[in-house]
Motif scaffolding. Sequence first.
Motif, PDB file in Angstrom:
ATOM      1  N   THR A  96       0.833  -1.206   0.000  1.00 15.96           N
ATOM      2  CA  THR A  96       0.000   0.000   0.000  1.00 15.96           C
ATOM      3  C   THR A  96       0.868   1.257   0.000  1.00 15.96           C
ATOM      4  N   LEU A  97       1.872   1.303   0.837  1.00 16.15           N
ATOM      5  CA  LEU A  97       2.759   2.468   0.885  1.00 16.15           C
ATOM      6  C   LEU A  97       3.509   2.637  -0.435  1.00 16.15           C
ATOM      7  N   ASN A  98       3.953   1.538  -1.027  1.00 17.80           N
ATOM      8  CA  ASN A  98       4.618   1.612  -2.338  1.00 17.80           C
ATOM      9  C   ASN A  98       3.681   2.188  -3.387  1.00 17.80           C
ATOM     10  N   ALA A  99       2.439   1.705  -3.409  1.00 20.62           N
ATOM     11  CA  ALA A  99       1.468   2.155  -4.400  1.00 20.62           C
ATOM     12  C   ALA A  99       1.139   3.638  -4.227  1.00 20.62           C
ATOM     13  N   ILE A 100       1.031   4.062  -2.967  1.00 20.47           N
ATOM     14  CA  ILE A 100       0.730   5.480  -2.704  1.00 20.47           C
ATOM     15  C   ILE A 100       1.888   6.360  -3.160  1.00 20.47           C
ATOM     16  N   GLU A 101       3.112   5.966  -2.819  1.00 17.51           N
ATOM     17  CA  GLU A 101       4.280   6.770  -3.203  1.00 17.51           C
ATOM     18  C   GLU A 101       4.463   6.801  -4.717  1.00 17.51           C
ATOM     19  N   ASP A 102       4.174   5.685  -5.381  1.00 14.96           N
ATOM     20  CA  ASP A 102       4.346   5.610  -6.836  1.00 14.96           C
ATOM     21  C   ASP A 102       3.102   6.089  -7.586  1.00 14.96           C
ATOM     22  N   LYS A 103       2.074   6.502  -6.802  1.00 13.41           N
ATOM     23  CA  LYS A 103       0.818   7.010  -7.388  1.00 13.41           C
ATOM     24  C   LYS A 103       0.192   5.992  -8.351  1.00 13.41           C
ATOM     25  N   GLU A 113      -8.400  -1.942   1.638  1.00 11.82           N
ATOM     26  CA  GLU A 113      -8.235  -3.278   2.228  1.00 11.82           C
ATOM     27  C   GLU A 113      -7.426  -3.202   3.515  1.00 11.82           C
ATOM     28  N   LEU A 114      -6.383  -2.350   3.524  1.00  8.25           N
ATOM     29  CA  LEU A 114      -5.554  -2.204   4.719  1.00  8.25           C
ATOM     30  C   LEU A 114      -6.395  -1.709   5.894  1.00  8.25           C
ATOM     31  N   VAL A 115      -7.227  -0.725   5.637  1.00  9.13           N
ATOM     32  CA  VAL A 115      -8.104  -0.201   6.692  1.00  9.13           C
ATOM     33  C   VAL A 115      -9.071  -1.279   7.158  1.00  9.13           C
ATOM     34  N   GLN A 116      -9.582  -2.066   6.195  1.00  5.05           N
ATOM     35  CA  GLN A 116     -10.574  -3.093   6.518  1.00  5.05           C
ATOM     36  C   GLN A 116      -9.993  -4.203   7.388  1.00  5.05           C
ATOM     37  N   VAL A 117      -8.735  -4.598   7.153  1.00  5.62           N
ATOM     38  CA  VAL A 117      -8.170  -5.726   7.901  1.00  5.62           C
ATOM     39  C   VAL A 117      -7.640  -5.291   9.267  1.00  5.62           C
TER      40      VAL A 117
END
Length: 209
Positions: A96-103, A113-117
């Motif tokens: 998730t952090l990789n995807a956010i940083e790489d937009k 999903e991260l929030v949900q789990v």
Amino acid sequence: MPLSGEVFGMLINLSGRRRFTSQRLVLYAVLASQGHENAAAIGREALSLFRGAHTSLLKRSGDLPGVFCPELEEVYFGKPEGDRKICYFMDLAARTLNAIEDKLRAAPELLAELVQVTTPLLAILNQITSVYEEQSKKHARLMRKQLRGIMTEIETIAREANMVALNARIVAARSGPAGREFSVVAGVLSNITNEIDDLVQAALNGAAA
């Protein structure tokens, strides 16, 4: 291996750190998705602390025993699948952090999903922390029981020494002037046994607390 109270304190603190950093990680992942400066870096720092705490709790190293009892074995590797769920959370957080940083386009879906789990993960982490706390209480009860046993043995020895001192005083009294020095020694022994009685009683009172 036998564990000390200090080690149990370290285990409980590490388990608590894992709970705290999991929530911090998710918070900063959300903030990073909203464009807050340095949020992703702080999220990665929280993930590193989370991962380190999990590794320290799972693998025996130095003073830390790893998974040291059946109750932990069950919650980590049995039906609750604690280790699998924790590892999945760590992997998901990193992606998730990789995807956010790489937009990346997948970032919102991964974050959701991260929030949900997070909620079921916290339930597992709380359950594991409860096991550590219960094991710590068992250890404390065992230490008190052992202390009471040792103190009872010392109390018995002191009582026997007191009888020896009493008999010595009787012999000294019958010996007249020749037994005067013997009487002094008997008196010192009697005083020592009285002090031992006081110390034993104080220790037993503390063990019962």
